[in-house]
Design a protein around this motif. Structure first.
Motif, mmCIF file in Angstrom:
data_model
loop_
_atom_site.group_PDB
_atom_site.id
_atom_site.type_symbol
_atom_site.label_atom_id
_atom_site.label_comp_id
_atom_site.label_asym_id
_atom_site.label_seq_id
_atom_site.Cartn_x
_atom_site.Cartn_y
_atom_site.Cartn_z
ATOM 1 N N HIS A 115 25.572 51.683 -36.909
ATOM 2 C CA HIS A 115 26.350 52.888 -37.233
ATOM 3 C C HIS A 115 26.678 52.919 -38.727
ATOM 4 N N TYR A 116 27.098 51.782 -39.265
ATOM 5 C CA TYR A 116 27.416 51.703 -40.687
ATOM 6 C C TYR A 116 26.177 52.008 -41.532
ATOM 7 N N LEU A 117 25.041 51.381 -41.187
ATOM 8 C CA LEU A 117 23.820 51.608 -41.957
ATOM 9 C C LEU A 117 23.352 53.053 -41.877
ATOM 10 N N LEU A 118 23.500 53.667 -40.723
ATOM 11 C CA LEU A 118 23.093 55.063 -40.596
ATOM 12 C C LEU A 118 23.882 55.978 -41.530
ATOM 13 N N HIS A 119 25.128 55.622 -41.781
ATOM 14 C CA HIS A 119 25.977 56.462 -42.625
ATOM 15 C C HIS A 119 26.026 56.030 -44.087
ATOM 16 N N HIS A 120 25.761 54.752 -44.359
ATOM 17 C CA HIS A 120 25.936 54.244 -45.720
ATOM 18 C C HIS A 120 24.737 53.487 -46.272
ATOM 19 N N GLY A 121 23.799 53.109 -45.441
ATOM 20 C CA GLY A 121 22.684 52.274 -45.878
ATOM 21 C C GLY A 121 21.570 53.055 -46.542
ATOM 22 N N ARG A 122 20.807 52.340 -47.326
ATOM 23 C CA ARG A 122 19.610 52.920 -47.930
ATOM 24 C C ARG A 122 18.515 52.996 -46.865
ATOM 25 N N LEU A 123 17.494 53.766 -47.127
ATOM 26 C CA LEU A 123 16.387 53.895 -46.181
ATOM 27 C C LEU A 123 15.806 52.524 -45.845
ATOM 28 N N GLY A 169 3.668 44.392 -60.315
ATOM 29 C CA GLY A 169 3.516 43.887 -58.961
ATOM 30 C C GLY A 169 4.750 43.198 -58.417
ATOM 31 N N GLY A 170 5.700 42.862 -59.286
ATOM 32 C CA GLY A 170 6.945 42.243 -58.837
ATOM 33 C C GLY A 170 7.871 43.294 -58.248
ATOM 34 N N PHE A 171 9.038 42.867 -57.860
ATOM 35 C CA PHE A 171 9.984 43.792 -57.257
ATOM 36 C C PHE A 171 11.295 43.792 -58.020
ATOM 37 N N GLY A 172 11.887 44.934 -58.127
ATOM 38 C CA GLY A 172 13.158 45.114 -58.832
ATOM 39 C C GLY A 172 13.684 46.488 -58.505
ATOM 40 N N HIS A 173 14.027 47.243 -59.549
ATOM 41 C CA HIS A 173 14.499 48.614 -59.369
ATOM 42 C C HIS A 173 15.589 48.709 -58.303
ATOM 43 N N ALA A 174 16.605 47.840 -58.401
ATOM 44 C CA ALA A 174 17.780 47.871 -57.513
ATOM 45 C C ALA A 174 17.466 47.455 -56.081
ATOM 46 N N LEU A 175 16.457 46.606 -55.907
ATOM 47 C CA LEU A 175 16.185 46.098 -54.565
ATOM 48 C C LEU A 175 17.399 45.349 -54.029
ATOM 49 N N PRO A 213 21.149 45.401 -54.011
ATOM 50 C CA PRO A 213 22.153 46.422 -54.363
ATOM 51 C C PRO A 213 23.486 45.838 -54.823
ATOM 52 N N ASP A 214 23.464 44.869 -55.745
ATOM 53 C CA ASP A 214 24.682 44.195 -56.179
ATOM 54 C C ASP A 214 25.712 45.135 -56.788
ATOM 55 N N LEU A 215 25.267 46.122 -57.500
ATOM 56 C CA LEU A 215 26.199 46.976 -58.234
ATOM 57 C C LEU A 215 26.420 48.322 -57.561
ATOM 58 N N ARG A 216 26.198 48.414 -56.278
ATOM 59 C CA ARG A 216 26.415 49.677 -55.573
ATOM 60 C C ARG A 216 27.876 49.897 -55.220
ATOM 61 N N GLY A 217 28.683 48.863 -55.308
ATOM 62 C CA GLY A 217 30.095 48.971 -54.964
ATOM 63 C C GLY A 217 30.876 49.702 -56.044
ATOM 64 N N GLY A 218 32.172 49.758 -55.860
ATOM 65 C CA GLY A 218 33.038 50.422 -56.818
ATOM 66 C C GLY A 218 33.220 49.602 -58.083
ATOM 67 N N PRO A 219 34.017 50.121 -58.998
ATOM 68 C CA PRO A 219 34.246 49.446 -60.275
ATOM 69 C C PRO A 219 34.748 48.014 -60.132
ATOM 70 N N ALA A 220 35.474 47.713 -59.077
ATOM 71 C CA ALA A 220 36.003 46.366 -58.907
ATOM 72 C C ALA A 220 34.890 45.334 -58.742
ATOM 73 N N SER A 221 33.750 45.716 -58.170
ATOM 74 C CA SER A 221 32.667 44.750 -57.999
ATOM 75 C C SER A 221 31.715 44.737 -59.180
ATOM 76 N N ARG A 222 31.718 45.777 -59.989
ATOM 77 C CA ARG A 222 30.776 45.844 -61.108
ATOM 78 C C ARG A 222 31.115 44.853 -62.214
ATOM 79 N N ASN A 223 32.372 44.729 -62.562
ATOM 80 C CA ASN A 223 32.721 43.831 -63.658
ATOM 81 C C ASN A 223 32.389 42.377 -63.358
ATOM 82 N N PRO A 224 32.742 41.844 -62.191
ATOM 83 C CA PRO A 224 32.322 40.458 -61.911
ATOM 84 C C PRO A 224 30.809 40.300 -61.904
ATOM 85 N N SER A 225 30.088 41.278 -61.395
ATOM 86 C CA SER A 225 28.633 41.194 -61.375
ATOM 87 C C SER A 225 28.083 41.217 -62.793
#
Length: 94
Positions: free
Chosen positions: A9-17, A47-53, A55-67
């Motif tokens: 239920h959470y992923l259906l409403h908040h998760g990426r594809l 051939g590598g992977f990146g581009h926000a695979l 999702p460390d910084l998807r949270g609010g401002p409180a999680s961005r600064n520590p990251s």
């Protein structure tokens, strides 16, 4: 509602594809091919992977600064060797 139902239920409403497809493949017996197709959106030209695979910084401002601090404190660019290396042991948070 069990734990898997709540997670779905959470992923259906908040998760990426890719998150929704992985859940279906891992826990609901869904096909794996759509996961691989969605993964291609995160592939770099080399051939590598990146581009926000990760999702460390998807949270609010409180999680961005520590990251941001974590990324900057554990690696640094060394122009002389042209590689990433760990900082000195005396590194402390800003």
């Amino acid at each position: 509602m069990d734990v898997l139902d709540r997670a779905e239920h959470y992923l259906l409403h908040h998760g990426r594809l890719i998150d929704r497809l992985r859940f279906q493949a891992l826990f609901r017996g869904g096909p794996r091919e759509p996961v691989l197709h969605a993964l291609r959106a995160y592939q770099n030209p080399d051939g590598g992977f990146g581009h926000a695979l990760e999702p460390d910084l998807r949270g609010g401002p409180a999680s961005r600064n520590p990251s941001r601090w974590h990324c900057g404190s554990w690696t640094s660019w060394t122009p002389s060797t042209r590689r990433w290396c760990p900082p000195p042991a005396t590194t402390s948070p800003p």
